[in-house]
Design an enzyme around this catalytic site. Structure first.
Site, mmCIF file in Angstrom:
data_model
loop_
_atom_site.group_PDB
_atom_site.id
_atom_site.type_symbol
_atom_site.label_atom_id
_atom_site.label_comp_id
_atom_site.label_asym_id
_atom_site.label_seq_id
_atom_site.Cartn_x
_atom_site.Cartn_y
_atom_site.Cartn_z
ATOM 1 N N LYS A 13 0.838 -1.215 0.000
ATOM 2 C CA LYS A 13 0.000 0.000 0.000
ATOM 3 C C LYS A 13 0.870 1.261 0.000
ATOM 4 O O LYS A 13 0.659 2.183 -0.783
ATOM 5 C CB LYS A 13 -0.938 0.006 1.226
ATOM 6 C CG LYS A 13 -1.827 -1.232 1.334
ATOM 7 C CD LYS A 13 -2.732 -1.191 2.546
ATOM 8 C CE LYS A 13 -2.026 -1.192 3.880
ATOM 9 N NZ LYS A 13 -1.252 -2.415 4.187
ATOM 10 N N ARG A 86 -9.636 1.432 8.833
ATOM 11 C CA ARG A 86 -9.232 0.060 9.158
ATOM 12 C C ARG A 86 -10.278 -0.666 9.981
ATOM 13 O O ARG A 86 -10.054 -1.821 10.359
ATOM 14 C CB ARG A 86 -7.945 0.114 9.980
ATOM 15 C CG ARG A 86 -6.714 -0.163 9.160
ATOM 16 C CD ARG A 86 -5.544 0.230 10.019
ATOM 17 N NE ARG A 86 -4.452 -0.655 9.858
ATOM 18 C CZ ARG A 86 -3.307 -0.289 9.279
ATOM 19 N NH1 ARG A 86 -3.163 0.908 8.784
ATOM 20 N NH2 ARG A 86 -2.325 -1.135 9.205
ATOM 21 N N ARG A 125 11.937 -5.959 4.577
ATOM 22 C CA ARG A 125 11.719 -4.527 4.329
ATOM 23 C C ARG A 125 12.688 -3.667 5.144
ATOM 24 O O ARG A 125 12.885 -3.877 6.326
ATOM 25 C CB ARG A 125 10.284 -4.142 4.708
ATOM 26 C CG ARG A 125 10.081 -2.620 4.702
ATOM 27 C CD ARG A 125 8.637 -2.227 4.750
ATOM 28 N NE ARG A 125 7.980 -2.599 5.981
ATOM 29 C CZ ARG A 125 6.694 -2.370 6.214
ATOM 30 N NH1 ARG A 125 5.946 -1.797 5.299
ATOM 31 N NH2 ARG A 125 6.160 -2.745 7.356
ATOM 32 N N ARG A 158 11.537 -1.746 10.741
ATOM 33 C CA ARG A 158 10.503 -1.303 11.679
ATOM 34 C C ARG A 158 10.361 -2.290 12.826
ATOM 35 O O ARG A 158 10.410 -3.498 12.619
ATOM 36 C CB ARG A 158 9.161 -1.165 10.935
ATOM 37 C CG ARG A 158 8.934 0.234 10.449
ATOM 38 C CD ARG A 158 7.760 0.366 9.527
ATOM 39 N NE ARG A 158 6.503 -0.233 9.975
ATOM 40 C CZ ARG A 158 5.379 -0.189 9.263
ATOM 41 N NH1 ARG A 158 5.357 0.443 8.108
ATOM 42 N NH2 ARG A 158 4.280 -0.756 9.701
ATOM 43 N N ARG A 169 -0.379 -8.529 13.738
ATOM 44 C CA ARG A 169 -0.965 -7.539 12.811
ATOM 45 C C ARG A 169 -1.855 -8.231 11.770
ATOM 46 O O ARG A 169 -2.907 -7.715 11.410
ATOM 47 C CB ARG A 169 0.150 -6.740 12.112
ATOM 48 C CG ARG A 169 0.800 -5.711 13.037
ATOM 49 C CD ARG A 169 2.140 -5.240 12.520
ATOM 50 N NE ARG A 169 2.081 -4.599 11.223
ATOM 51 C CZ ARG A 169 3.124 -4.460 10.408
ATOM 52 N NH1 ARG A 169 4.320 -4.941 10.759
ATOM 53 N NH2 ARG A 169 2.996 -3.846 9.260
HETATM 54 P P1 AP5 Z 1 4.902 -1.678 1.721
HETATM 55 O O1 AP5 Z 1 4.494 -0.849 0.552
HETATM 56 O O2 AP5 Z 1 5.730 -1.056 2.785
HETATM 57 O O3 AP5 Z 1 3.597 -2.417 2.324
HETATM 58 P P2 AP5 Z 1 2.375 -1.834 3.150
HETATM 59 O O4 AP5 Z 1 1.133 -2.496 2.633
HETATM 60 O O5 AP5 Z 1 2.403 -0.338 3.168
HETATM 61 O O6 AP5 Z 1 2.724 -2.453 4.568
HETATM 62 P P3 AP5 Z 1 2.695 -1.822 6.034
HETATM 63 O O7 AP5 Z 1 3.358 -2.837 6.911
HETATM 64 O O8 AP5 Z 1 3.250 -0.434 6.069
HETATM 65 O O9 AP5 Z 1 1.166 -1.775 6.276
HETATM 66 P P4 AP5 Z 1 0.473 -1.730 7.598
HETATM 67 O O10 AP5 Z 1 -0.897 -1.398 7.128
HETATM 68 O O11 AP5 Z 1 0.550 -2.954 8.433
HETATM 69 O O12 AP5 Z 1 1.285 -0.623 8.454
HETATM 70 P P5 AP5 Z 1 0.983 0.886 8.800
HETATM 71 O O13 AP5 Z 1 2.271 1.613 8.777
HETATM 72 O O14 AP5 Z 1 -0.160 1.410 7.988
HETATM 73 O O15 AP5 Z 1 5.656 -2.968 1.145
HETATM 74 C C1 AP5 Z 1 6.189 -3.967 2.011
HETATM 75 C C2 AP5 Z 1 7.516 -4.490 1.427
HETATM 76 O O16 AP5 Z 1 7.252 -5.171 0.201
HETATM 77 C C3 AP5 Z 1 8.543 -3.386 1.087
HETATM 78 O O17 AP5 Z 1 9.834 -3.878 1.343
HETATM 79 C C4 AP5 Z 1 8.346 -3.141 -0.428
HETATM 80 O O18 AP5 Z 1 9.554 -2.723 -1.043
HETATM 81 C C5 AP5 Z 1 7.925 -4.538 -0.907
HETATM 82 N N1 AP5 Z 1 6.967 -4.529 -2.013
HETATM 83 C C6 AP5 Z 1 5.899 -3.688 -2.167
HETATM 84 N N2 AP5 Z 1 5.198 -4.012 -3.271
HETATM 85 C C7 AP5 Z 1 5.826 -5.093 -3.817
HETATM 86 C C8 AP5 Z 1 5.569 -5.901 -4.974
HETATM 87 N N3 AP5 Z 1 4.493 -5.684 -5.785
HETATM 88 N N4 AP5 Z 1 6.396 -6.933 -5.228
HETATM 89 C C9 AP5 Z 1 7.463 -7.183 -4.407
HETATM 90 N N5 AP5 Z 1 7.777 -6.450 -3.316
HETATM 91 C C10 AP5 Z 1 6.944 -5.423 -3.017
HETATM 92 O O19 AP5 Z 1 0.441 0.784 10.294
HETATM 93 C C11 AP5 Z 1 1.297 0.465 11.365
HETATM 94 C C12 AP5 Z 1 0.511 0.477 12.669
HETATM 95 O O20 AP5 Z 1 -0.073 1.788 12.898
HETATM 96 C C13 AP5 Z 1 -0.685 -0.473 12.737
HETATM 97 O O21 AP5 Z 1 -0.308 -1.786 13.107
HETATM 98 C C14 AP5 Z 1 -1.550 0.212 13.820
HETATM 99 O O22 AP5 Z 1 -1.044 -0.033 15.095
HETATM 100 C C15 AP5 Z 1 -1.354 1.691 13.518
HETATM 101 N N6 AP5 Z 1 -2.366 2.217 12.575
HETATM 102 C C16 AP5 Z 1 -2.142 2.686 11.317
HETATM 103 N N7 AP5 Z 1 -3.310 3.064 10.758
HETATM 104 C C17 AP5 Z 1 -4.276 2.845 11.687
HETATM 105 C C18 AP5 Z 1 -5.701 3.002 11.672
HETATM 106 N N8 AP5 Z 1 -6.346 3.487 10.610
HETATM 107 N N9 AP5 Z 1 -6.372 2.660 12.793
HETATM 108 C C19 AP5 Z 1 -5.751 2.180 13.880
HETATM 109 N N10 AP5 Z 1 -4.399 1.988 13.938
HETATM 110 C C20 AP5 Z 1 -3.680 2.306 12.857
#
Ligand code: AP5
Length: 217
Positions: A13, A86, A125, A158, A169
């Protein structure tokens, strides 16, 4: 266009939100990045959110929704939201906020991917904490390990990418976030993409879907 990105951890994402921003100048709102920024600055919100994030749980709805409401005050009509909503309560709050602005959501892009592949991605990552740019030691490694190709800054892993937190998660995603797939399908806004396809193939699919949506509106 107003778009949300929906999908499990590691689905790509953040990667695709950055590409949409670079290609189309679409403003990105990432709740994960905003919460990490708050934590780094030592704000009250950051301190409250920290424990939930470290445990792999969702930060409570009222905190995150308040943060989004504030963020939308400074955001143009077009944006992509990465990581919000979410929960069904967050989705309803977003619908209400956008209805008040008279700017409804255009599409919910749903990144579908196999759990085992996503776990492997997150273990590989590396992120530049200053810019949010990510690398992957398996598929997209930096030229020099641990260093960002673009600005020479250090790359880190991270804390919530540890295997036990990733498992939590993914479980939280299944229980609290996956119901949004039906929520947006019923609203006629869901667009499915194969998260395991190559990065460029995923962005082409998203661009085509958004182009079709825009032509229809
Ligand atoms: P990446 O693009 O980083 O993946 P992502 O989907 O963004 O993964 P996240 O782990 O950031 O998502 P998340 O939703 O768990 O975390 P967030 O920070 O939002 O890609 C991952 C890896 O794969 C990278 O190395 C990339 O290079 C590689 N890659 C990407 N695309 C690829 C492809 N097509 N092919 C091969 N490789 C690829 O949230 C963190 C925490 O914040 C949550 O756990 C929660 O505690 C809190 N939080 C955030 N939002 C909320 C909310 N709305 N409500 C409540 N708590 C929240």
């Amino acid at each position: 266009m107003r778009v949300i990105f929906l999908g499990p951890p590691g689905a790509g994402k953040g990667t695709q939100a950055r590409i949409l921003h670079e290609r189309f100048g679409l403003e990105t709102i990432s709740t994960g990045d905003l919460l990490r920024e708050n934590f780094a600055r030592g704000t009250a919100l950051g301190k409250e959110a920290e424990g939930y994030m470290q445990r792999g749980q969702l930060v409570p709805d009222d905190l995150v929704t308040g943060m989004i409401e504030h963020e939308l005050e400074h955001t143009p009509d077009g944006f992509v939201m990465d990581g919000f909503p979410r929960t069904v309560a967050q989705a309803q709050a977003l619908d209400a906020l956008l209805a008040r602005r008279g700017t409804p959501l255009d599409a919910a892009i749903y990144f579908k991917g196999r759990r085992s592949a996503l776990v492997a991605r997150l273990a590989a990552r590396w992120t530049n904490p200053r810019t949010g740019r990510t690398y992957n030691t398996l598929t997209d490694p930096p030229k020099v390990p641990g260093i960002d190709d673009q600005d020479g800054g250090p790359l880190v892993q991270r804390e919530d990418d540890r295997p036990e937190t990733v498992a939590k998660r993914l479980e939280v995603y299944e229980r609290q976030t996956r119901p949004l797939v039906d929520y947006y399908r019923k609203a006629g806004k869901l667009v499915e993409v194969d998260a395991l396809a190559d990065v460029n193939a995923v962005s082409e699919r998203i661009a085509a879907a958004l182009g079709a949506q825009e032509a229809a509106s």
